[in-house]
Structure formats: structure tokens, C-alpha cells
Design a protein around this motif. Structure first.
Motif, PDB file in Angstrom:
ATOM      1  N   LYS A 189     -27.909  19.567   3.829  1.00  0.00           N
ATOM      2  CA  LYS A 189     -28.743  20.617   3.235  1.00  0.00           C
ATOM      3  C   LYS A 189     -27.907  21.656   2.492  1.00  0.00           C
ATOM      4  CE  LYS A 189     -32.548  20.312   6.504  1.00  0.00           C
ATOM      5  NZ  LYS A 189     -33.090  20.912   7.733  1.00  0.00           N
ATOM      6  N   ASN A 190     -26.725  21.255   2.098  1.00  0.00           N
ATOM      7  CA  ASN A 190     -25.797  22.179   1.453  1.00  0.00           C
ATOM      8  C   ASN A 190     -26.378  22.846   0.206  1.00  0.00           C
ATOM      9  OD1 ASN A 190     -22.976  22.030  -0.594  1.00  0.00           O
ATOM     10  ND2 ASN A 190     -23.202  23.485   1.065  1.00  0.00           N
ATOM     11  N   PHE A 249     -24.437  20.261  12.733  1.00  0.00           N
ATOM     12  CA  PHE A 249     -23.688  20.952  11.679  1.00  0.00           C
ATOM     13  C   PHE A 249     -23.604  20.111  10.417  1.00  0.00           C
ATOM     14  CE2 PHE A 249     -21.922  25.080  12.815  1.00  0.00           C
ATOM     15  CZ  PHE A 249     -22.409  25.180  14.116  1.00  0.00           C
ATOM     16  N   TRP A 250     -23.479  18.801  10.572  1.00  0.00           N
ATOM     17  CA  TRP A 250     -23.467  17.897   9.418  1.00  0.00           C
ATOM     18  C   TRP A 250     -24.777  18.040   8.644  1.00  0.00           C
ATOM     19  CZ3 TRP A 250     -20.139  14.802   6.853  1.00  0.00           C
ATOM     20  CH2 TRP A 250     -20.667  13.845   5.989  1.00  0.00           C
ATOM     21  N   VAL A 255     -26.861  20.642   8.556  1.00  0.00           N
ATOM     22  CA  VAL A 255     -26.989  21.938   7.883  1.00  0.00           C
ATOM     23  C   VAL A 255     -25.963  22.067   6.754  1.00  0.00           C
ATOM     24  CG1 VAL A 255     -26.770  24.442   8.182  1.00  0.00           C
ATOM     25  CG2 VAL A 255     -27.963  23.087   9.896  1.00  0.00           C
ATOM     26  N   GLN A 256     -24.734  21.646   7.022  1.00  0.00           N
ATOM     27  CA  GLN A 256     -23.663  21.947   6.066  1.00  0.00           C
ATOM     28  C   GLN A 256     -23.544  20.929   4.938  1.00  0.00           C
ATOM     29  OE1 GLN A 256     -20.230  22.930   8.968  1.00  0.00           O
ATOM     30  NE2 GLN A 256     -20.312  24.518   7.403  1.00  0.00           N
ATOM     31  N   VAL A 257     -23.781  19.675   5.242  1.00  0.00           N
ATOM     32  CA  VAL A 257     -23.551  18.653   4.214  1.00  0.00           C
ATOM     33  C   VAL A 257     -24.868  18.178   3.618  1.00  0.00           C
ATOM     34  CG1 VAL A 257     -22.493  16.425   3.726  1.00  0.00           C
ATOM     35  CG2 VAL A 257     -21.423  17.990   5.369  1.00  0.00           C
ATOM     36  N   TYR A 315     -29.424  23.380  -0.717  1.00  0.00           N
ATOM     37  CA  TYR A 315     -30.494  24.322  -0.406  1.00  0.00           C
ATOM     38  C   TYR A 315     -29.909  25.663   0.054  1.00  0.00           C
ATOM     39  CZ  TYR A 315     -34.202  26.444   2.397  1.00  0.00           C
ATOM     40  OH  TYR A 315     -35.106  27.317   2.950  1.00  0.00           O
ATOM     41  N   TYR A 316     -28.983  25.604   0.980  1.00  0.00           N
ATOM     42  CA  TYR A 316     -28.427  26.858   1.495  1.00  0.00           C
ATOM     43  C   TYR A 316     -27.518  27.539   0.478  1.00  0.00           C
ATOM     44  CZ  TYR A 316     -30.427  25.931   6.046  1.00  0.00           C
ATOM     45  OH  TYR A 316     -31.303  25.725   7.056  1.00  0.00           O
ATOM     46  N   LYS A 317     -26.886  26.743  -0.348  1.00  0.00           N
ATOM     47  CA  LYS A 317     -26.049  27.320  -1.411  1.00  0.00           C
ATOM     48  C   LYS A 317     -26.911  28.166  -2.344  1.00  0.00           C
ATOM     49  CE  LYS A 317     -21.886  24.986  -2.906  1.00  0.00           C
ATOM     50  NZ  LYS A 317     -21.423  23.688  -3.384  1.00  0.00           N
TER      51      LYS A 317
END
Lengths: 357, 600
Positions: B42-43, B35-36, B38-40, B45-47
Motif C-alpha cells: 500500500k506504499n 508491515f509488508w 502497509v509499506q510495500v 496510497y500512503y505516499k
């Protein structure tokens, strides 16, 4: 009664309640984009679950174990009737309707199965062919019935009993080899003859979601975007664009953790994980004085852990989409109630342990 | 764990718990790391992907500017029309979609498919225009089947309306879909495939002014692309209003009297140089080009042998014929080769450089001076003059009077024409100049090539005694009632003396008012001056002349270049009739009618 209160595991109970409230909050967040106020229904189900929880807490453990085989048979028969005469809701025959409410029998059958498997394990030294076949028969029938509904996710979760049994008990090596062969042949056959195209697509798109971004990979990608765009602290309650503008599929059930990831970020996820970790840690570190009860605690909690892991890994694309709800969190009355019943038996076992009954 | 006994010891339980806890711990560490990641990590990119999901910029088409004549009479405006669009993303079954379009629009299935393919580089969600001008019944029919065909979209859009239809079509031009070629010329970003752009005429020339500024809406959309919320909106800006110098009353009148002819007429206001009327026949209905596919009418226009899309006034290249004698006369006078009293004897033909050159009047004009030479359009007089002149000198004066270059009156695709010189011929034909060619040029033949617009400019310059006006069609550009750009009349003095112009004008006056070749153009009290030009297509020496001359395409072209009044000139008119025959009979009466209308 005083003893009950004294030895009742209040701390673990509060953890379970907190985890359940996580669910209510997340379902509340997305309910605006859904057609029904699911969070109110879930709140109602939580209340019902709590009442049932305390009722089950009053039932003698011995009775519960003794009635397990009977319940297994009864519920299996209901599953057969459902397959033959059940109506299709949401593409499956998983539901039985009683007026306003719909019950998923498949969610409940895991409790008597766990009880009976615990019973068998406590009476065996080593898993030989006879015991193995007994286990397979006991698990295999509900597995096939549920898989035919079709509800592959719930059926798949039942395999956790096999895994934990092998983990706990010595098993004949020949059984393992022959089982592996069976699994390989079975997978091959089911891929070619049993699995429906959409099920195959889910598995294929799991390995390459970008290629299937408009079709079956869509769910994985949208879920990852939701979680990834949440960042460290999230976009805030009701502010997740993926959740609010319906990009997330089944956001109140299977992908509820994606809503958490988007709106409350890594911090929110960490808190949920922390509570689950405490729950599992406390349950697995319970030192039962009777084997049967010990095996049940392990079997049932491992099932929760198994389901939890699959759901979480699925949401960030590390596991194919199976349609497995997150225990205690995802919307769904049957799922919630069945977990509360299972936990009630465990809480009862703990009390008994201290009371030395 | 391999528990082999029935009864578990406390040690066994302890062992299992510890082992399970370690596994549990590692599982959660792995999950947290996942989760770190994906969320932090690669933030960003997903944003960006999440933003791409929900925001969309929707262009709002601007209304095109109006075009009005000098009296504010609207000659091009907009109306709202239902248009059918196709969104590829929502197509379920392409074959079914194409069949549906085919039923609704009667457009050939293959054409529909080609059209969809053209947009392959555009995003799947782009609205491909399919058909304009949908009738209300069809709109209702399509809308009733939206559930079945979610790929269709109907939008109300401004489209061009030309209230006078064919009138002035060569001035206005038409709109057509922007082509790949036009998109590649830096216009992408401003235009999208499927949008309109001015193709010819004022619509093309003032495209930048007319097109306006697109508006935009930034919207929040949901997973199905439905608009949830409009975040910001920028209104489109209507294009500028183009005010032309054309007087639509006169334009309409001339189109009426000229409707059975093939040719062109130009009228200019000599006080400003502003074009009052510009007629080219045959013409076309600019509205036939709006609407996307259906190109049958377009093919009919393009393949018409009379070339209705050609603006003959600016794009037609012809021999000037006797009209060119005006240039010759001015050249001779200014170069002091001749004077008003110079006389040549016309016996119907003359032998120069061992070749016989004919006069149109085979029985001869007798003794001709310059005035009568112009009045009677005597070829022999001008042959004699041409013999004394060098081609380069003639070219110098012709160019001075506007030939061989564009008039730049403000319409696109104008032709240059040709005024031959010795060096031009050497360079392009690799031959030296033969003196005999000069003789042909002196009566407006040979290799000369002029546009009717150039003739109008020349006669205007003569009328203004050498004060050459800048011809123009744009009076001013307005936005919201405010003048943005205004055309100020420009005049340039050519280096020919006023006295010489007066001499030539006397000849032109006689041609109309003293029983000359242009006597049919005479209007009592208007002092019209003019020069006919009958430019034969085949020579009289041709053995089959008598037979061929009856065939339309062998008939002579008819010119008439004129202005009035003689003193303080106000108007110049040039009439050109393709294969009209004798100019004095065909072109001159038309000129008279136009002057009567203008001065009524």
C-alpha cells in the motif's frame, strides 16, 4: 572473573546494544523537530544503564530473589505516596523528580514482581485458589496504583505475567471461568464509570480511525501514513516528512517505530525485527537448571515480547493506542534502565547456570 | 503447558522452549506480513497521503490592471488593505467566533453564519474573506487575540481604488464578489468564492484583461499548517492597463454642470469615433461595493427609485421625440418623396385619417419647407411627410442610421431598443399596422424606443455625411508599457447621398444659428448644428394636463443631438434630461456650455 567473561552471553548482549543504538539513531533523527536533544539524554541513560547492568551482574541471584517481596512492598508504597502527593507531569503522576532527572517508579516495579511470581510458580504444582489470589493480590495492587496515575499502558503490561503464568502452569478451570466473568463485568463497569472520555475515544477510534481523523484517530492515521509512505527502503535519515514536520505524535517515545518505518522503510523494520527475534529466541531457549530462575527468564522476557508486540501493532493500527514504549528503543530513561536491570539478572542467571552455582 | 509438578525436568524445559520458539516464529511472520502489507503493497496510497499532508499551493492574488483616460490620468488603481479571513478548520467555538466578528465588523450575526455556510464545499483550510479595509487599530486588536482565535488570519491584499469616486462611475463600473452563477460559468479555477470580479462597466467588459494572472507558492507545511519552507514561487502578473478614449477633464466638467439633473450626456470625437465623455446621472461611488458583507449601501443603491446603477446612456430606453425628424427628413429626401422646396402649411394641427394631429406650436408655423421644418421642429411638416411614407421604409433608414441595434461601444449590458415594422407588430402583438401609427412615428413617438447612445451614433453619422463611425471607449490595452491591442477607427458609409445630408445639416444649422428651437445652444464662431427633442409624457388633450404637467414625472423628456463645427465636424454631443421639460430651454444651454469647454 575469567569465568564471568567466559560464560557471559556476549552475543545476546551485543544484540541488546544494537537494538538500543537503533533507538538512539531514531531519536536523533527526530530531535530536530523536538524541543530538546533527546538523543543525547538517551545516550546518557544508556551509559548509566550499562554501568548499572554490570553492577547488577555482580549481585548474588539468591539475594535478588530474597529481596523481591520487600522491594515490591517498598515500590508499591512509593506508588501510593506518588498518587497522594506526586506532581502531575505530562498529565500523569507517573514521575518522581530528583533534581534534573525524573524517574518512573512504575517501570521498575515489574522486576521484583517478576522475581516474586517466579518464586511462587517454582513452589507450586498447580495454580489453585490460594495461589491465584496471592498472585492477584501481588499484581492487582501495583496494577491499580499505576492505572490510577493514570498510566494504562504500563499497568496493562503487568497482565503479561498472568498470561505467561497460565501458559506455563496448570490452573484450575473454575478459576478461569470465574476470572473471565470478572473481566467482562470489570470491563463493563470501567467503561461506564472509570475510563475517561479520551481513553474511550482511543478505543472507539481504533476501530474506525478515518472517522476520527481530526481527533483521536489522528495518531493512528499519521503513524500508518509514516510507515506506509516509507516503502521498501525508506525516505532516508532525516528525510521523513511525517517525522520531521511533526505529523507523528510522540515520535521519540511510543511511535518511534513509525520513524524507523518512514525513514528506513521495510528493510529497516526487518532488521529491527530480526534483532528482536534473535534476542527472544536466545532468551527463551535458555535451559536453566533451577526452576525459579527459569520462570523468571520466561516471565521477564515475555513481558518484553508483550510490550514489543503491543507497541508494534499499535503503530500500524492493529491495536488501540495504549501509550506503551518500545523496549530498549523508545526514549525514556526509566524504561531503558529497568530493562537493562532485568536483563542483567537474566545474564547473571545464565552465568550461574554454567558455573553450576 | 500444564506443568503439574514442582520440579521441572530437562524434557519439560525442552518442550516449553520448542513450543515458545514456534509461537515466536509465527508472531514475527505475522508482524512482517503486516508491515509488508502497509509499506510495500500500500506504499503508493500512503505516499500520496504523506504528500497531501505537507505540500500546499498558496495562491497569490494579482493586482488588477490600471484604468487610465486618454491623457494617462489614472482613474482606477489599487491600494493595499488589511483584510480579515476566517479558517474554519481552526474554529474552536463557532458561536464565540461569530460573536467576535460581530463586535469587530458590526455585521449581523446571521449574515456571518450564512457567509461561512456558503463555503461548505471548500476545504476546511480555505481562507474565507470576512472584511476588507480593516483599520490599523482593529488589525492590532485582532492580532493581539490570535492565541484565543487561531481561526483568524489577516492578510494585506490589493483592493480597488477609484481616485475620482463618483466621477465616471458608469464607465468604470464596479467590482463585486463572484457569485455562484459566475463560478459555474467555467470561471471556477480562475476565481474562488470571495474574490472580486467586474460587475458592470469597463471593469466587467475588460475583466479578462484587467484581472492579471495569479501567482502561486508551493510550500512545505507542518502538522499545524505552519509554513516550513517555500519550495517554489511564481510571482503574480498585474493585469493589463486599459487606456480609454475618455478625456477625464471633460468628463469632470460635464459631471459638474450636470450634477443636479437626472439624465445622460455623451460626447464623441468624430475624427475617430472615440467617446470623450459619458455621463449618466445619478451615479454612484464604485468603492461602496468593495468590502465583503455590509450591504446597506448596496440596498440603498438598488432600491433608489432614480436607479443610480443604470447607465442611462446605454440602458435607458426612451422615445426619441423630435430628434427622430432627422431620420424622417433623410428618408423623405433619399426616397425622393420630398425636396428642399416641398412645402407644408402648419395651422397648429392637421387632420389625417380622421384624426387630429397637433403641432407643438398650437398657433401654427405657417408655410414650412424642410429647412424651416427642422429649424422650428414643425410637427405638421413631418406628419405630412409620414403620411407619404411606409413604416417599413422609415424603419429601413432608421436601422441604417444605427437604431434598433447595439452601438457596441465597449460597455456591457447595452440595450437594443425598438424600431417597429409591420412584420414585427404582426409577430409580437399579432396585429396589423395602422397607418395612424406611422404618423406618430414620424415625430419620434409611437412604439419607437431608442437609447441615447443610438442617437449619438445617428447624429455622428449625419455630421460625417453618412460616414458612420464605430463608437468605442477603448483606446488601447497595454502591458508593461507595450501596446497589446489598439483600437483602429472604423467608418462605414451608409447608402444615403451626401447631398441629402447637406440639406438636413442646413436645417440643423438653422435650428441653432437662425433663431430655431435650439438657439440656446448657439456658440459664436463654432457653427453648431443640432436638433431639439421635447418628448411629452402626457398629451395636451388630457383634461388634467395643466395640473399634471407641474408634477415632475409627467414633465417631458428633453433631447438635444448636435455636432460642430458644421464643416469638418470634430465633436458630437447628445444631451438627454429625464423630465427636463422644454429641450430648447433645458438641454440646449448645457450643449452650449459643453462646446465652449471643448473648444476653449
Amino acid at each position: 572473573m575469567n569465568d564471568y567473561l567466559k560464560y557471559f552471553d556476549k552475543f545476546t548482549f551485543i544484540i541488546i546494544i544494537i537494538i538500543s543504538l537503533f533507538g538512539i539513531l531514531l531519536i536523533c533523527s527526530v530531535s530536530q523537530s523536538l524541543d530538546q536533544p533527546y538523543y543525547l539524554k538517551q545516550l546518557l541513560w544508556l551509559s548509566v544503564s550499562l554501568i548499572v547492568f554490570f553492577i547488577v551482574l555482580r549481585i548474588k541471584t539468591e539475594f535478588v530473589f530474597r529481596s523481591s517481596l520487600f522491594l515490591c512492598i517498598v515500590l508499591s508504597i512509593i506508588l501510593v505516596i506518588q498518587l497522594v502527593a506526586g506532581q502531575i507531569i505530562g498529565g500523569t503522576k507517573s514521575w518522581i523528580k530528583f533534581g534534573f532527572i525524573a524517574i518512573q517508579v512504575s517501570e521498575f516495579i515489574k522486576i521484583p514482581i517478576a522475581l516474586y511470581v517466579a518464586n511462587i510458580l517454582s513452589k507450586t504444582k498447580i495454580i489453585g485458589w490460594f495461589i491465584f489470589c496471592k498472585l492477584m493480590f501481588l499484581l492487582g495492587i501495583p496494577f491499580l496504583l499505576i492505572a490510577m496515575q493514570p498510566d494504562l499502558g504500563t499497568a496493562f503490561i503487568l497482565t503479561s505475567f498472568v498470561i505467561i503464568s497460565i501458559f506455563l502452569k496448570r490452573i484450575k478451570l473454575s478459576i478461569i471461568f470465574i476470572s473471565i466473568m470478572f473481566v467482562i463485568i470489570g470491563s463493563f463497569l470501567s467503561w461506564n464509570y472509570v475510563l475517561k472520555p479520551y481513553q474511550k475515544n482511543r478505543i472507539v477510534s481504533f476501530f474506525n480511525p478515518e472517522k476520527y481523523s481530526q481527533s483521536s484517530g489522528y495518531q493512528i492515521i499519521q503513524s500508518k501514513i509514516a510507515i506506509g509512505s516509507g516503502g521498501l527502503s525508506g525516505k532516508g535519515f532525516l528525510k521523513g516528512s511525517q517525522s520531521q514536520y511533526k505529523f507523528l505524535p510522540t515520535r521519540h517515545t511510543d511511535f518511534v517505530v513509525s520513524v524507523l518505518g518512514e525513514e528506513f522503510g521495510f528493510i529497516g523494520i526487518s532488521f529491527l525485527f530480526l534483532f528482536f527475534f534473535i534476542l527472544f529466541y536466545r532468551q527463551f531457549n535458555f535451559k536453566s537448571q533451577t526452576d525459579r530462575e527459569f520462570y523468571f527468564v520466561y516471565l521477564f522476557n515475555f513481558l518484553i515480547l508483550f510490550q514489543f508486540s503491543i507497541n508494534i501493532l499499535m503503530s500500524i493500527g492493529l491495536f488501540p493506542i495504549l501509550g506503551v514504549p518500545l523496549p530498549f528503543v523508545s526514549y525514556g530513561g526509566s524504561s531503558l534502565l529497568s530493562f537493562f536491570i532485568g536483563e542483567a539478572i537474566i545474564f547473571k542467571i545464565k552465568i550461574n547456570n554454567y558455573l553450576n552455582i | 503447558m500444564y506443568i503439574e509438578k514442582k520440579k521441572l525436568s530437562i524434557k519439560d524445559v525442552q518442550r516449553i522452549s520448542t513450543f515458545t520458539s514456534i509461537i515466536l516464529f509465527f508472531l514475527f511472520v505475522v508482524l512482517m506480513f503486516a508491515f509488508w502489507n502497509v509499506q510495500v503493497l500500500k506504499n503508493d496510497y500512503y505516499k500520496s497521503l504523506a504528500i497531501k499532508n505537507i505540500y500546499r499551493e498558496i495562491e497569490i492574488k494579482a493586482q488588477r490592471g490600471l484604468i487610465v483616460d486618454r491623457n494617462n490620468d489614472i482613474i482606477a488603481e489599487n491600494k493595499l488593505d488589511f483584510s480579515l479571513f476566517l479558517i474554519r478548520k481552526n474554529i474552536k467555538n463557532l458561536e464565540k467566533t461569530i460573536k467576535f466578528i460581530n463586535i469587530i465588523t458590526n455585521i449581523d450575526k446571521k449574515k456571518i453564519l450564512n457567509r461561512i455556510k456558503k463555503y461548505k464545499e471548500y476545504p476546511e483550510s480555505y481562507s474565507i474573506p470576512i472584511k476588507r479595509n480593516l483599520s490599523l487599530e482593529k488589525v492590532i486588536y485582532i492580532k493581539s487575540r490570535f492565541d484565543e482565535f487561531p481561526e483568524f488570519k489577516i492578510a494585506i491584499e490589493p483592493t480597488r481604488l477609484y481616485p475620482y469616486k463618483k466621477i465616471g462611475s458608469h464607465i468604470l463600473g464596479y467590482l463585486g464578489e463572484v457569485t455562484f452563477k459566475e463560478l459555474n460559468q467555467k470561471k471556477s479555477g480562475i476565481y474562488n468564492l470571495g474574490e472580486d470580479i467586474g460587475k458592470i462597466g469597463v471593469e466587467k467588459q475588460y475583466e479578462k484583461s484587467l484581472r492579471g494572472t495569479k501567482g502561486a507558492q508551493i510550500v512545505l507545511k507542518d502538522n499545524l499548517g505552519r509554513i516550513q519552507k517555500v519550495l517554489s514561487e511564481k510571482n503574480p502578473k498585474i493585469g493589463n492597463k486599459i487606456v480609454l478614449t475618455i478625456d477625464w477633464e471633460i468628463q469632470k466638467y460635464i459631471e459638474e454642470i450636470f450634477k443636479d439633473y437626472i439624465g445622460t450626456i455623451g460626447v464623441v470625437d468624430l475624427r475617430t469615433g472615440g467617446i470623450l465623455a459619458l455621463v449618466s446621472k445619478p451615479n454612484f461611488n464604485p468603492e461602496s461595493f468593495s468590502g465583503f458583507l455590509g450591504r446597506d449601501e448596496w440596498n440603498a443603491l438598488v432600491n433608489n427609485p432614480n436607479k443610480p446603477l443604470t447607465n442611462r446612456f446605454l440602458q435607458g430606453l426612451y422615445l426619441p421625440g423630435s430628434v427622430f425628424k432627422i431620420v424622417m427628413a433623410l428618408t423623405g429626401l433619399q426616397e425622393k418623396i420630398i425636396s428642399p422646396s416641398t412645402v407644408a402649411n402648419c395651422y397648429g394641427s392637421v387632420k389625417i385619417y380622421d384624426r387630429i394631429f397637433h403641432c407643438w406650436n398650437t398657433s401654427g408655423h405657417g408655410s414650412m419647407n424642410l429647412y424651416n421644418g427642422l429649424k422650428n421642429s414643425c410637427n405638421v411638416f413631418f406628419y405630412t411627410l409620414g403620411k407619404k411614407l411606409d413604416i417599413d421604409i422609415i424603419a429601413k433608414y432608421a436601422k441604417m442610421l444605427g437604431f434598433g441595434s447595439r452601438t457596441n461601444m465597449g460597455l456591457p449590458n447595452e440595450k437594443v431598443g425598438l424600431i417597429p415594422t409591420k412584420s414585427w407588430k404582426l409577430k409580437h402583438l399579432h396585429q396589423k399596422w395602422f397607418p395612424g401609427e406611422t404618423i406618430s412615428v414620424s415625430i419620434g413617438g409611437g412604439m419607437l424606443n431608442v437609447t441615447p447612445a443610438q442617437v449619438l451614433l445617428m447624429i455622428s453619422t449625419v455630421a460625417l455625411r453618412g460616414n458612420m463611425p464605430q463608437l468605442h471607449i477603448l483606446k488601447r490595452i497595454e502591458y508593461n508599457g507595450k501596446v497589446i491591442r489598439k483600437f483602429k477607427p472604423i467608418f462605414n458609409q451608409v447608402s444615403i447621398s451626401k447631398k441629402n445630408f447637406e440639406i438636413v445639416i442646413e436645417g440643423l444649422f438653422r435650428a441653432v444659428n437662425d433663431e430655431g428651437t435650439g438657439k440656446a445652444a448657439k456658440v459664436e464662431g463654432l457653427d453648431i448644428c443640432g436638433k431639439t427633442g421635447t418628448q411629452p409624457i402626457i398629451s395636451k388633450e388630457n383634461p388634467s394636463y395643466e395640473r399634471l404637467i407641474k408634477i415632475y414625472r409627467f414633465k417631458a423628456h428633453s433631447w438635444f443631438a448636435s455636432f460642430a463645427p458644421r464643416n469638418r465636424p470634430e465633436i458630437a454631443v447628445v444631451v438627454f434630461v429625464e423630465h427636463g421639460g422644454d429641450a430648447g430651454i433645458v438641454a440646449a444651454p448645457l450643449v452650449a456650455k459643453i462646446y465652449k469647454k471643448l473648444f476653449e
